[in-house]
Design a protein around this motif. Structure first.
Motif, PDB file in Angstrom:
ATOM      1  N   MET A   1      -4.061   5.860  -0.218  1.00 45.42           N
ATOM      2  CA  MET A   1      -4.827   5.619   0.999  1.00 45.42           C
ATOM      3  C   MET A   1      -5.943   6.797   0.901  1.00 45.42           C
ATOM      4  SD  MET A   1      -1.559   4.803   3.337  1.00 45.42           S
ATOM      5  CE  MET A   1      -2.666   4.552   4.803  1.00 45.42           C
TER       6      MET A   1
ATOM      7  N   THR B   1       9.312   6.376   1.446  1.00 42.52           N
ATOM      8  CA  THR B   1       8.037   5.930   1.766  1.00 42.52           C
ATOM      9  C   THR B   1       8.270   4.924   3.146  1.00 42.52           C
ATOM     10  OG1 THR B   1       7.212   5.668  -0.467  1.00 42.52           O
ATOM     11  CG2 THR B   1       5.931   4.676   1.304  1.00 42.52           C
TER      12      THR B   1
ATOM     13  N   ILE C   1       1.595   4.392   7.534  1.00 39.06           N
ATOM     14  CA  ILE C   1       2.423   4.685   6.093  1.00 39.06           C
ATOM     15  C   ILE C   1       2.204   6.042   5.555  1.00 39.06           C
ATOM     16  CG2 ILE C   1       2.368   3.584   3.977  1.00 39.06           C
ATOM     17  CD1 ILE C   1       0.620   1.287   4.789  1.00 39.06           C
ATOM     18  N   ARG C   2       3.683   6.592   5.607  1.00 39.01           N
ATOM     19  CA  ARG C   2       3.663   7.800   4.932  1.00 39.01           C
ATOM     20  C   ARG C   2       5.050   8.156   4.451  1.00 39.01           C
ATOM     21  NH1 ARG C   2       3.709  12.055   9.818  1.00 39.01           N
ATOM     22  NH2 ARG C   2       5.125  13.005   8.309  1.00 39.01           N
ATOM     23  N   ASP C   3       4.956   9.212   3.467  1.00 40.20           N
ATOM     24  CA  ASP C   3       6.138   9.672   2.813  1.00 40.20           C
ATOM     25  C   ASP C   3       6.949  10.562   3.688  1.00 40.20           C
ATOM     26  OD1 ASP C   3       5.651   8.208   0.423  1.00 40.20           O
ATOM     27  OD2 ASP C   3       4.605   9.602  -0.739  1.00 40.20           O
TER      28      ASP C   3
ATOM     29  N   TYR D   1       7.149   2.747   6.401  1.00 40.32           N
ATOM     30  CA  TYR D   1       5.948   1.939   6.924  1.00 40.32           C
ATOM     31  C   TYR D   1       6.365   1.787   8.391  1.00 40.32           C
ATOM     32  CZ  TYR D   1       4.802   1.070   2.195  1.00 40.32           C
ATOM     33  OH  TYR D   1       4.418   1.194   0.802  1.00 40.32           O
TER      34      TYR D   1
ATOM     35  N   LYS E   1      11.961   7.896  -3.459  1.00 40.77           N
ATOM     36  CA  LYS E   1      11.401   8.443  -4.656  1.00 40.77           C
ATOM     37  C   LYS E   1      12.059   9.981  -4.647  1.00 40.77           C
ATOM     38  CE  LYS E   1       7.474   7.277  -3.418  1.00 40.77           C
ATOM     39  NZ  LYS E   1       5.845   6.740  -3.291  1.00 40.77           N
TER      40      LYS E   1
ATOM     41  N   VAL F   1       0.929  -1.057  -0.083  1.00 36.31           N
ATOM     42  CA  VAL F   1      -0.017   0.018   0.086  1.00 36.31           C
ATOM     43  C   VAL F   1       0.926   1.219  -0.242  1.00 36.31           C
ATOM     44  CG1 VAL F   1      -1.665   1.147   1.098  1.00 36.31           C
ATOM     45  CG2 VAL F   1      -1.633  -1.355   1.227  1.00 36.31           C
ATOM     46  N   GLN F   2       0.735   2.184  -0.865  1.00 31.89           N
ATOM     47  CA  GLN F   2       1.270   3.258  -1.221  1.00 31.89           C
ATOM     48  C   GLN F   2       0.544   4.398  -0.508  1.00 31.89           C
ATOM     49  OE1 GLN F   2       4.466   3.712  -2.556  1.00 31.89           O
ATOM     50  NE2 GLN F   2       4.382   1.295  -2.616  1.00 31.89           N
ATOM     51  N   PRO F   3       1.281   5.621   0.168  1.00 23.88           N
ATOM     52  CA  PRO F   3       0.519   6.618   0.886  1.00 23.88           C
ATOM     53  C   PRO F   3      -0.463   7.329  -0.147  1.00 23.88           C
ATOM     54  CG  PRO F   3       2.914   6.614   1.299  1.00 23.88           C
ATOM     55  CD  PRO F   3       2.573   5.721   0.171  1.00 23.88           C
TER      56      PRO F   3
END
Lengths: 159, 671
Positions: free
Chosen positions: A27, B622, B521-523, B624, B604, A22-24
């Protein structure tokens, strides 16, 4: 080793593309909706992967389905409507927990059937054998044969 | 040259195996002691020859002899020595050689330590081991030969798959194989007993240590594989119900059942037919696992190298051994069926219940694993049977079993008293209910299932301790007397208690970690902080590492709580140079048995994913972050279980051959 090579392939599949599923940017802002999407994702197979859910796969296909799923949920679909939508498009294969139908009936019924059947069998056998508790043991086939022989002989002798 | 010697040794090994299969068998049929005596030296010789073959292949890996196709395909000069060696079994051919090495090791151990076995039984057992040896050495020589040469020899190898370059996966296969192949001993004993046409309680005593050893290694092997997946796959999943995992889990379930039914047979001379069948089924499931994985018949994540030639060979082995053993069983089982009687409520009855549920659970896993294949073959439809199915079916089967576990040891042999047992378990029951209530109140009614799960775990743990306390008569006699009694208990009593206690610990870990795990979950950019369960994880920035083997982007973090510094840590994105495969090295931070699991995702820049080792000031990571409460208990529990197995194994009773029937009957009156 089987297991190992196994796992290793798993990883190859996982590792061959970016890292995690799952990519931010996918979401949803609504945490309730997002939680539903995550739960449903775990029940959907990534069709281009092998035995991975779309929640665990980082393939492009899994990403696409995750996004479609979230679009349906955002549009107001219930969980089962969203699943039906995907099944209509991709077939039963996409469900990691197959629906109960003629094809899968045996799959679903077998475990409880085996348990109940085995239980009844075990109980009957133990019951029947334990009823004899305290009585002398049954004769072995060999003893039975000898007994029969003696009886037969004494029978003919008596007559 | 050394490789040719290894190859030749393997050919000699199959010749010895053929002799071992036929001559002692013939001797046992004709009652010729001289022929039966061939079995022991043959088994030892077979092991030595396979050992030479294995050593030759290992040597080729150590010196990177790329003139061997197998070494060329799976090794590389820049690899650390540990992974050069583990590379020997990091591929199909080498792993099969390891399989056979362990098979012959077990065979030779039976030969060496089996002095107390009746001559005929020993000859038959080793003869059956010989059949298995012939099949699998033949499989290696004819379809999977690791000694095939390559000309001209390449300068450099193609490297071992990076994900296999890990200490966990270096020792995982040998552990699992010791477990799998160990099951062959119980199988050989079962077939030998059926051929011989007689079986006695002592049979269970001879078989139990071998079953215990194989169960022990299966437990550790599965746990290790699971932990490896947990830390290496990068998202903290630890069990996937993948067909390949199932292939090792099914023999474990069957071996666990066998371990329990063999107790009944040993103590009470009952359940003989069933125990023999279970011994056959356990090894059959090991063979089935080999077939499923080796043949590529499963389109699992895990399966690669689908080779129908190999599949056919293993399928033939499978049919011959399983089919043959079952036919033999059907023909001879009737002659065996006599044994001790018992009431449904008794120690025996509880062990039957154990076997019933374990077998049903095992069958469920088997059906779930094979069903998609059958449906595809018969109906031409494709369906998926994945984790959600197994969770929905396997779980409910386990609950009644776990509920029943503490009762078992409390019941007397032959005829037990369920009320007395319940009374003794009042403390465990009370604590479990207390646990349920506390969790339900603090976590809310939504977490009812979790509360029940926690209660179940407490019930198992306290129940296991209650058994020991009862046997030591704790609180009934003086503490000193109790301790003396405790010290006087056989080690197997502690083994059982630890086995059940470990199970409870694992259940606790599963329930708590799967219910209360949280994730973010965050960049992130350097300087950003992510908070999970009160812990702040600050991303400090990137650095680079280049070894000859791989390039990596290292990501640095600081963990703190309420502004208070706790520790720094790193994670990695690695790109292995030879195979260009990226892997993730997560950072696992222990807080007691709880993990703060930090996993770096993509690096990225402007939406483009950068290769490992590449980053700039503009790069985004990214991230987690998972908080996994008590997750380590899952594996800690399995280690406790395995330790219980070791204790049982060291019990004097198992080392000394003389049977002592139903001693516990006297030690532990029914009351």
């Amino acid at each position: 080793m089987r297991y190992l090579r196994a796992l290793l392939l798993a990883i190859m599949a996982l590792a061959s593309l970016p890292a995690l599923a799952v990519q931010p940017d996918e979401m949803l802002a609504d945490p309730v909706l997002e939680a539903r999407a995550r739960a449903l994702s775990a029940e959907l197979r990534c069709l281009v992967c092998q035995n991975q859910s779309i929640d665990a796969s980082d393939s492009q296909f899994a990403r696409d389905i995750r996004i479609v799923l979230r679009e349906r949920l955002t549009a107001g679909d219930t969980d089962s409507e969203a699943l039906d939508f995907l099944v209509a498009r991709y077939g039963q294969y996409i469900l990691l927990k197959p629906e109960f139908n003629a094809t899968t009936a045996l799959l679903w019924i077998a475990p409880p059937l085996l348990l109940v059947g085995g239980g009844v069998l075990a109980f009957v056998v133990i019951r029947r054998r334990s009823l004899r508790n305290g009585e002398p043991d049954a004769l072995t086939p060999e003893e039975q044969r000898r007994l029969d022989k003696v009886l037969r002989e004494s029978g003919t002798g008596g007559a | 040259m050394i490789a040719e010697l290894g190859h030749y040794a393997l050919v000699l090994a199959i010749a010895v195996a053929i002799v071992q299969s036929i001559v002692p068998f013939w001797g046992a049929r004709t009652g010729d002691s001289r022929l039966m005596a061939i079995a022991r030296p043959a088994a030892v010789t077979q092991f030595l020859l396979v050992g030479i073959a294995f050593a030759a292949l290992t040597q080729a890996y150590i010196v990177s002899d790329f003139s061997l196709l197998n070494v060329y395909e799976n090794s590389h000069t820049a690899k650390p020595m540990l992974f050069k060696i583990s590379g020997v079994w990091g591929n199909h051919e080498g792993s099969m050689l390891l399989w056979v090495l362990i098979l012959t090791l077990f065979g030779s151990l039976v030969a060496v330590f089996g002095r107390n076995l009746p001559e005929k039984l020993r000859a038959l057992v080793l003869s059956v081991q010989g059949w298995i040896g012939v099949s699998f050495i033949g499989f290696i020589l004819f379809t999977s030969n690791p000694f095939v040469r390559l000309s001209p020899a390449p300068i450099e190898g193609r490297d071992l798959n990076p994900v296999l370059q890990d200490i966990g996966l270096a020792i995982h296969p040998p552990l699992l194989y010791l477990g799998y192949v160990g099951c062959s001993i119980a199988f050989a004993f079962a077939v030998a007993a059926l051929i011989d046409g007689k079986i006695e309680a002592a049979w269970a005593r001879w078989v139990r240590p071998w079953t215990l050893v194989s169960w022990l290694f299966l437990t550790l092997g599965i746990a290790m594989g699971s932990y490896w997946a947990y830390y290496e796959l990068g998202w903290g999943g630890w069990w996937f119900w993948d067909p390949v995992e199932n292939s090792s889990f099914m023999p474990w379930l069957a071996a666990t059942a066998l371990l329990h039914s063999a107790i009944v047979m040993e103590k009470r001379d009952a359940l003989k037919v069933w125990t023999v069948l279970l011994a056959i089924l356990t090894f059959s499931l090991s063979l089935l696992g080999t077939f499923l994985v080796r043949s590529g018949v499963l389109t699992s994540v895990h399966t690669f190298a689908a080779d129908p030639g190999r599949g056919l060979w293993i399928l033939t082995i499978l049919i011959l051994f399983i089919g043959g053993a079952l036919v033999l069983f059907t023909g001879r089982a009737g002659a065996l069926s006599k044994g001790g009687l018992f009431a449904p409520i008794s120690r025996e009855g509880s062990l039957v219940l154990n076997n019933l549920f374990l077998t049903a659970a095992c069958a469920t896993v088997l059906i779930g694993t094979l069903y998609p294949l059958v449906v595809e073959a018969v109906a031409g439809q494709t369906i998926s049977v994945g984790a959600p199915f197994f969770n929905a079916t396997f779980g409910p089967l386990m609950v009644p079993l776990l509920l029943a576990v503490p009762f078992g040891p409390m019941l007397a042999w032959k005829r037990g008293d369920i009320y007395a047992a319940s009374q003794r378990l009042m403390v465990a029951f009370g604590l479990a209910i207390l646990g349920v209530i506390i969790v339900a109140i603090s976590a809310g009614f939504d977490a009812f299932l979790a509360a029940f799960g926690v209660g179940l775990a407490i019930w198992l743990i306290v129940g296991a301790l209650t058994e020991l306390a009862f046997r030591a008569q704790l609180f009934r006699v003086g503490l000193g007397t109790s301790l003396r009694r405790l010290a006087g208990l056989p080690r197997s009593a502690f083994g059982m208690a630890l086995g059940h206690l470990g199970l409870g610990v694992t259940v606790l870990g599963i329930v708590v970690s799967s219910t209360w795990s949280t994730e973010t979950i965050r960049d992130v950019r350097p300087g950003d902080t992510v908070t999970v369960s009160g812990r702040d994880v600050t991303f400090d920035g990137f650095s680079r590492e280049e070894t000859g083997n791989y390039n990596a982007t290292i990501v640095h973090f600081t963990i703190s709580r309420d502004g208070e510094f706790l520790r720094t840590t790193t994670g990695e994105k690695r790109g292995y140079t030879t195979r260009m495969v990226p892997t993730t090295e997560a950072s696992i931070n222990w807080f007691g048995a709880t993990h703060l699991y930090i996993s770096p995702g993509d690096v990225k820049e402007g939406g483009i994913v950068l290769d490992p080792g590449v980053y700039s000031d503009q790069s985004v990571l990214t991230l987690y972050v998972y908080w996994k409460p008590l997750v380590a208990l899952i594996w800690l529990g399995t280690v406790i279980m395995a330790f219980g197995g070791v204790l049982s194994l060291s019990d004097r009773r198992l080392r000394v051959g003389a049977p002592k029937t139903a001693r516990r009957q006297i030690v532990q009156p029914a009351e």
